[in-house]
Design a protein around this motif. Structure first.
Motif, PDB file in Angstrom:
ATOM      1  N   ALA A  53      -3.513  -2.248   0.035  1.00 51.69           N
ATOM      2  CA  ALA A  53      -2.223  -1.710  -0.158  1.00 51.69           C
ATOM      3  C   ALA A  53      -2.520  -1.133  -0.531  1.00 51.69           C
ATOM      4  O   ALA A  53      -4.029  -0.535  -0.873  1.00 51.69           O
ATOM      5  N   GLU A  54      -2.307   0.287  -0.780  1.00 47.41           N
ATOM      6  CA  GLU A  54      -2.106   1.301  -1.850  1.00 47.41           C
ATOM      7  C   GLU A  54      -3.569   1.304  -2.559  1.00 47.41           C
ATOM      8  O   GLU A  54      -3.619   0.074  -3.651  1.00 47.41           O
ATOM      9  N   ASN A  55      -4.379   2.268  -2.572  1.00 48.51           N
ATOM     10  CA  ASN A  55      -5.888   1.805  -3.808  1.00 48.51           C
ATOM     11  C   ASN A  55      -5.532   2.903  -4.923  1.00 48.51           C
ATOM     12  O   ASN A  55      -5.896   4.478  -4.580  1.00 48.51           O
ATOM     13  N   GLN A  56      -6.212   2.597  -5.948  1.00 49.55           N
ATOM     14  CA  GLN A  56      -5.736   3.480  -7.103  1.00 49.55           C
ATOM     15  C   GLN A  56      -7.112   3.037  -7.603  1.00 49.55           C
ATOM     16  O   GLN A  56      -7.626   2.390  -8.130  1.00 49.55           O
ATOM     17  N   VAL A  57      -8.281   4.166  -7.307  1.00 46.47           N
ATOM     18  CA  VAL A  57      -9.698   4.497  -7.590  1.00 46.47           C
ATOM     19  C   VAL A  57      -9.876   4.848  -9.393  1.00 46.47           C
ATOM     20  O   VAL A  57      -9.056   5.770  -9.845  1.00 46.47           O
ATOM     21  N   PRO A  58     -10.231   3.865 -10.109  1.00 47.72           N
ATOM     22  CA  PRO A  58     -10.585   4.600 -11.595  1.00 47.72           C
ATOM     23  C   PRO A  58     -11.476   5.957 -12.046  1.00 47.72           C
ATOM     24  O   PRO A  58     -12.550   5.990 -11.227  1.00 47.72           O
ATOM     25  N   PRO A  59     -11.576   6.807 -12.067  1.00 40.40           N
ATOM     26  CA  PRO A  59     -12.579   7.605 -12.207  1.00 40.40           C
ATOM     27  C   PRO A  59     -13.605   7.624 -12.655  1.00 40.40           C
ATOM     28  O   PRO A  59     -13.927   5.939 -13.287  1.00 40.40           O
TER      29      PRO A  59
END
Lengths: 359, 157
Positions: free
Chosen positions: A136-142
């Motif tokens: 799915a759409e990927n949200q990468v934590p900083p």
């Protein structure tokens, strides 16, 4: 087996090329991959192509990967071919890897080292489980950040070197012009400069297997990963027209120093010996393999018996290049009709003869 | 007026700039200070290779690691300064002819009394600041992965 030229087939070849391009593109309803995306998100593929293509240029490596459907050996071939079209301006000053913007640096032989053990971005110690979130759409934590202690990262080998416990890495008093296999034919036995250049652009899979073979007993030399470091180093050239040195860019490299057992000889007391791996980009597996194979090929220099493939300089260097290897293996696909016809006739004659002889 | 180490430093800074950043900084130099002087190419921007060398075991004999693309360029300012022609050299990693040209131009400008301070503050300094910032961020990220393993006695744990 000689290859006899054929002619004709222009239309079919043209159509095959068109089909190739269309298959490369895949379903046109799916957004096209840009080479910038490859450069940013398939970085390790890009770095492997730069390393084995023997050309540090991220954009070109990404383009080659896109053009080759992600076939990295084909991409390496494309990059090598492009490289030959450019003039060589300069040779750099040898990289000073001791002064590196460290992104990863570990030692498996000393727990406490000046600068410390910095894992950096690594697959080590994480679970090798498929991450379905990436579908799915990927949200990468900083990434996390902490304050930097202004420590330097001296080479781990220096600690052993100071006590004379490891073979020193001498430099000739007069700077030598190193062998260059892009200019000179490879002759055997090849010196270490020629070997290291060959290994630096060698196929990762080939080196990995050879390195593994040394660990399993075919040229055993008890290695430890003395130091692995990855990060950016300065590239310095000395253009004669300018008359002084200048630093033109920073490149990412991976360096591996393997420490190996050595029982000593008549002239040398027991001490550790080195195997060295250096690659463009973050190519840790390749750099480790290179270091093991470099050490294995030093067998005769160190008075060890040479009886395993990885220790055989000519065997390793002649078969390490994947551009040469794929070319020779794959040429078998080209029409060999005439040669085979000759073979066929020969077999028929031989069979006829043996039939005639039998009662 | 300037020393070789100073020139080495600004040349290396110019080589590390992002092209867009360099274009923007030169644009602000022009709008805040002066039109750029005319210049000609003594050597047109040219793309080629540089063979990167390493050392066996990091400290031993040199060997050839592989090539890198680079671009070089030499410009000359049309107006002489104190009766002498001023030429600027650009050497950059990669294949941007425009980047090499702008680096060479700035190198030439930095050698003139008229432009030196302006280019230093409007172009070089901001590039240096963003390079330091990037480097600092990377170092902080790496530092966050510093590990301290505890060794255990065999059989423990």
């Amino acid at each position: 087996m000689p290859y006899v030229a054929v002619k004709g087939g222009e239309q079919a070849i043209e159509n095959a090329e068109k089909l190739l391009h269309s298959r490369r593109r895949g379903d046109i309803n799916v957004t096209e991959l840009t080479s910038e995306q490859i450069e940013q998100q398939l970085t390790l593929a890009v770095e492997r192509v730069m390393c084995e293509g023997s050309l540090y240029d991220r954009e070109l490596a990404a383009l080659a990967i896109k053009q080759s459907w992600g076939d990295l050996v084909e991409a390496i071939f494309l990059v090598r071919a492009y490289r030959t079209t450019l003039p060589r301006f300069y040779y750099t000053q040898p990289l000073n890897t001791g002064v590196m913007q460290i992104e990863r640096r570990i030692s498996s032989i000393f727990k406490d080292i000046p600068g410390g053990q910095n894992l950096g971005p690594t697959f080590d110690y994480i679970h090798r489980l498929l991450d379905f979130k990436l579908l799915a759409e990927n949200q990468v934590p900083p990434p996390s950040e902490t304050s930097v202690s202004q420590e330097s990262f001296p080479l781990v080998m220096e600690t052993l070197d100071k006590e004379g416990l490891i073979q020193s890495e001498p430099r000739a008093t007069q700077p030598q012009v190193p062998f260059d296999l892009t200019r000179q034919p490879l002759n055997f036995p090849a010196n270490r400069d020629a070997r290291l250049q060959n290994l630096a652009r060698a196929d990762e899979g080939f080196l990995l297997s050879l390195a593994y073979s040394t660990q399993r007993g075919y040229g055993k030399n008890h290695p430890f990963a003395g130091e692995i470091r990855m990060g950016e180093v300065e590239v310095i050239i000395f253009p004669e027209e300018l008359g002084f040195e200048i630093s033109v860019t920073d490149i990412t490299i991976t360096e591996v120093q393997m420490v190996n057992q050595f029982k000593g000889s008549k002239h040398v007391p027991p001490q550790f010996t080195r195997g060295y791996g250096l690659t463009f980009g973050y190519n840790e597996r390749k750099a480790m393999s290179m270091a093991l194979v470099d050490r294995a090929m030093r067998a005769s220099e160190l008075g060890e018996s040479v009886d395993s493939p990885a220790q055989n300089i000519e065997f390793v260097l002649s078969h390490s290049d994947n551009v040469e290897a794929q070319g020779f293996v794959q040429h078998l696909k080209l029409p060999h009709y005439i040669d085979f016809q000759a073979e066929l006739n020969l077999i028929r004659q031989m069979r006829q003869k043996s039939q005639d002889l039998s009662p | 007026m300037f020393t070789i180490p100073e020139r080495q430093s600004w040349m290396s800074t110019l080589a590390r700039a992002e092209l867009q950043q360099l274009e923007d900084l030169i644009e602000s130099l022009v709008s805040n200070f002066h039109e750029l002087p005319n210049y000609t190419f003594l050597r047109n921007p040219e793309i080629g290779l540089v063979m990167v060398q390493g050392r066996a075991g990091a400290t031993g004999e040199a060997f050839n690691l592989g090539d890198m693309t680079m671009t070089r360029c030499v410009v000359q300012l049309e107006d002489m300064v104190d009766g002498l022609p001023i030429s600027g050299f650009g050497y950059i990693g990669g294949r941007s002819q425009r980047h090499a040209e702008l680096a060479a131009l700035c190198d030439a400008l930095l050698q003139t009394t008229l432009w030196h301070d302006q280019v230093q503050t409007t172009v070089i300094l901001p590039i240096q600041q963003s390079l330091v910032k990037q480097q600092d961020r990377k170092q902080r990220q790496t530092a966050a992965t510093k590990v301290n393993f505890f060794t255990m006695v065999r059989g423990e744990g």
